[in-house]
Design a protein around this motif. Structure first.
Motif, short mmCIF file in Angstrom:
data_model
loop_
_atom_site.label_atom_id
_atom_site.label_comp_id
_atom_site.label_asym_id
_atom_site.label_seq_id
_atom_site.Cartn_x
_atom_site.Cartn_y
_atom_site.Cartn_z
N LEU A 155 0.83 -1.21 0.00
CA LEU A 155 0.00 0.00 0.00
C LEU A 155 0.86 1.26 0.00
O LEU A 155 0.55 2.23 -0.71
N LEU A 156 1.96 1.25 0.76
CA LEU A 156 2.86 2.40 0.75
C LEU A 156 3.52 2.58 -0.62
O LEU A 156 3.70 3.70 -1.09
N VAL A 214 2.22 1.63 -3.49
CA VAL A 214 1.17 2.12 -4.41
C VAL A 214 1.00 3.63 -4.21
O VAL A 214 0.90 4.38 -5.19
N LEU A 215 0.98 4.08 -2.97
CA LEU A 215 0.85 5.52 -2.72
C LEU A 215 2.03 6.31 -3.27
O LEU A 215 1.86 7.36 -3.89
N GLY A 216 3.24 5.81 -3.06
CA GLY A 216 4.43 6.53 -3.52
C GLY A 216 4.53 6.59 -5.03
O GLY A 216 4.65 7.67 -5.61
N GLY A 266 2.22 5.80 -7.22
CA GLY A 266 1.01 6.40 -7.79
C GLY A 266 1.01 7.90 -7.72
O GLY A 266 0.57 8.59 -8.65
N SER A 267 1.54 8.46 -6.62
CA SER A 267 1.60 9.92 -6.52
C SER A 267 2.57 10.52 -7.53
O SER A 267 2.31 11.59 -8.09
#
Length: 194
Positions: A41-42, A44-46, A48-49
């Motif tokens: 999840l981390l 994906v956030l990194g 993805g941002s």
């Protein structure tokens, strides 16, 4: 200095357990699953941002950001595979073939991410070197297009892991390597001896 008799006495009275005996690893597997899910999840956030900011600001055509964009896409795909793997791992069903193939795809994405990281670092070094020499020589001129070598390197960074893992995928499917996924981290020899 301790005598050998004293050492034997100390060790014979200690409460050391036999760690080679069969143990219940359920809690360890559960902790690994949650760690894997959190890291995915981390990631994906990194990644993805980075992708969203580059696309929203319309910077995907800039030569210095294209290797970063490719690296972020490969990291995002790898993180999505981790999430799928963590969700499959938490369910106790017979999707061993799916888990085996997912693991093979993860290996392809690991290698692609590594190659894209090397590509990004090389492009970063080349850009800094180009800026240094142009400023040192007194003129400021930067190339705004991707070189042919850069395009080839980016393409090979994505294709070479696929080419390297294709024999593994084929041989693993023919040899039915996924059949040992019923007991994770245990071989058939260990299961027979227990």
């Amino acid at each position: 200095m301790l005598s050998p008799e004293r050492l034997r006495e100390d060790f014979s009275n200690s409460s050391v357990e036999n760690t080679t005996a069969a143990q219940d690893w359920t809690q360890a597997y559960e902790a690994v699953r949650w760690i894997q899910l959190t890291m995915a999840l981390l990631s994906v956030l990194g990644s993805g941002s980075i992708i969203v900011s580059v696309v929203l600001q319309r910077l995907s055509r800039r030569t210095e950001l294209q290797p970063l964009l490719l690296l972020s896409v490969s990291d995002l795909l790898l993180a999505l595979c981790w999430i799928i793997g963590a969700s499959l791992y938490s369910r106790n069903h017979s999707a061993h073939t799916l888990c085996y193939h997912l693991h093979t795809v993860e290996q392809v994405l690991y290698m692609a991410s590594f190659f894209y990281t090397l590509n990004y670092v090389f492009n970063l070094y080349r850009g800094i070197r180009e800026q240094h020499y142009s400023c040192r020589d007194g003129y400021v001129q930067f190339s705004n297009r991707v070189s042919t070598a850069g395009k080839i390197t980016a393409a090979l960074s994505g294709l070479s892991p696929v080419l390297l893992m294709t024999p593994v995928f084929i041989q693993g499917s023919l040899s039915q390597c996924e059949t040992n996924f019923s007991e994770p981290y245990r071989s058939d020899a260990i299961i027979k001896n227990v």
